[in-house]
Design an enzyme around this catalytic site. Structure first.
Site: not given
Length: 378
Positions: A19, A164-166
């Protein structure tokens, strides 16, 4: 994560970097804040509820500061119309972080990293992320519907990116951003990639401007690449694309779900997302479509050119608006097996690659969004 070649898609670095939205205009020193329409623009602060106290100026410049760092500070002060002393003091407090350098360093010479789409996908499209994604969607359904209406980005895509990022804010990184950016700007571990160090200098400049203006804390934490908050925006993206979603006069991507959701939608629209288009389309490609997968981060085919190469619509698929848009053929490789999965992508796929310049990343976001969409109660 952020700016990377299409094929840096597997291994520790690509997974941690997944990301890091950081695409910026050609002028990295631009300071526009993207928040509300210009007709209703009000002063917007990015960061904690209370401004960071002014950094006290130092009477003299440190004699032991590296010349290139001092030159950077002087250029930043001149170009951004900022006092020099607080910039120098901030940079003097920044520390080289060997862990940051190690995590972003290229593989040792002779060590082959096999790219595997199936392995990459399995680490993001998996039960825990789906479960938490559905919970996040249900808890913030009204907000996500509002974002989808405003930006034309489906709720499932926004939820997927934040997952997906965090992991929906569960893992936003604990590296001091100032240290991480200073390390990558002035001690980037790959001397063959000077453009990467230059990119991080631009991000460091944007971070310092935000911090010295009271919009971010100088002690802000994030990923080892300097990405911040639930959507993992790089400082340049915070400056240019972040949105005050809850309209409280500040942008807090770490604390405010409203700000994070709206900022993801705004980022994608600013990078070419088109309302109503899918990410992939139902096309049967010819037996060997490798010549159609030309790479890059912009679509280079048309439906007519794909048909001329032997592509056909999948059964029961009729005319659709995507047939009038640019298209691209995406190759998802299994290097160890020597196999490739091909898909036909719309401009919305390429908008996702501006969040993270990786085919693997953009496809994983799309696949997770599809899983969430299929399981979301109606």
């Amino acid at each position: 994560m952020f700016i990377c070649r299409r094929f840096v898609q597997f291994g520790l670095v690509s997974l941690v970097l997944a990301g890091c939205a950081n695409t910026a205009p050609n002028n990295p020193m631009q300071t526009r804040l993207s928040a509300q329409p210009s007709s209703t623009l009000t002063p917007t602060r990015i960061g904690p509820a209370a401004p960071t106290p002014d950094v006290p100026a130092v009477p003299t410049l440190p004699a032991d500061m590296r010349p290139e760092i001092l030159s950077f500070a002087q250029q930043l002060a001149n170009e951004r119309n900022l006092p020099l002393e607080p910039i120098v003091q901030a940079l003097s407090s920044a520390q080289y972080n060997p862990t940051v350098a190690r995590l972003i360093a290229p593989a040792p010479p002779g060590k082959k990293i096999w790219r595997s789409w199936n392995t990459y996908r399995s680490r993001f499209v998996e039960p825990k992320r789906i479960k938490w994604g559905l919970e996040f969607w249900q808890e913030n359904q009204a907000l996500l519907n509002q974002a989808a209406q405003r930006y034309g980005v489906p709720a499932s895509i926004i939820v997927s990116i934040i997952g997906v990022e965090t992991l929906y804010g569960r893992n936003m990184g604990n590296f001091r951003v100032l240290d991480a950016l200073r390390t990558l700007a002035f001690d980037y571990p790959d001397p063959n990639r000077p453009e990467r160090a230059e990119m991080f200098r631009g991000q460091l400049a944007d971070f310092l401007v935000l911090a010295l203006n009271g919009n971010l804390s100088m002690e802000a934490t994030g990923s080892f690449a300097g990405a911040i908050g639930m959507p993992q925006f790089m400082p340049g993206s915070i400056m240019r694309y972040a949105v005050d979603g809850d309209q409280d006069g500040r942008i807090a991507l770490t604390q405010s779900v409203d700000d994070a959701v709206m900022s993801v939608g705004n980022f994608l629209v600013e990078h070419g997302w088109q309302r109503g288009l899918p990410v992939f389309v139902p096309v049967q490609l010819p037996a060997d479509p490798s010549a159609l997968a030309t790479g890059g981060l912009t679509p280079t085919q048309t439906w007519q050119s794909l048909q001329a190469a032997g592509a056909r619509l999948s059964p029961s698929t009729g005319p659709a608006s995507w047939q009038e848009r640019p298209l691209g053929v995406v190759d998802l490789v299994e290097e160890a097996r020597g196999t490739v999965q091909y898909r036909t992508a719309t401009p919305n796929f390429y908008a996702l690659t501006q969040y993270n310049r990786s085919y693997f990343y953009a496809t994983a976001v799309s696949d997770l969004a599809s899983e969430l969409e299929a399981r979301m109660p109606r």
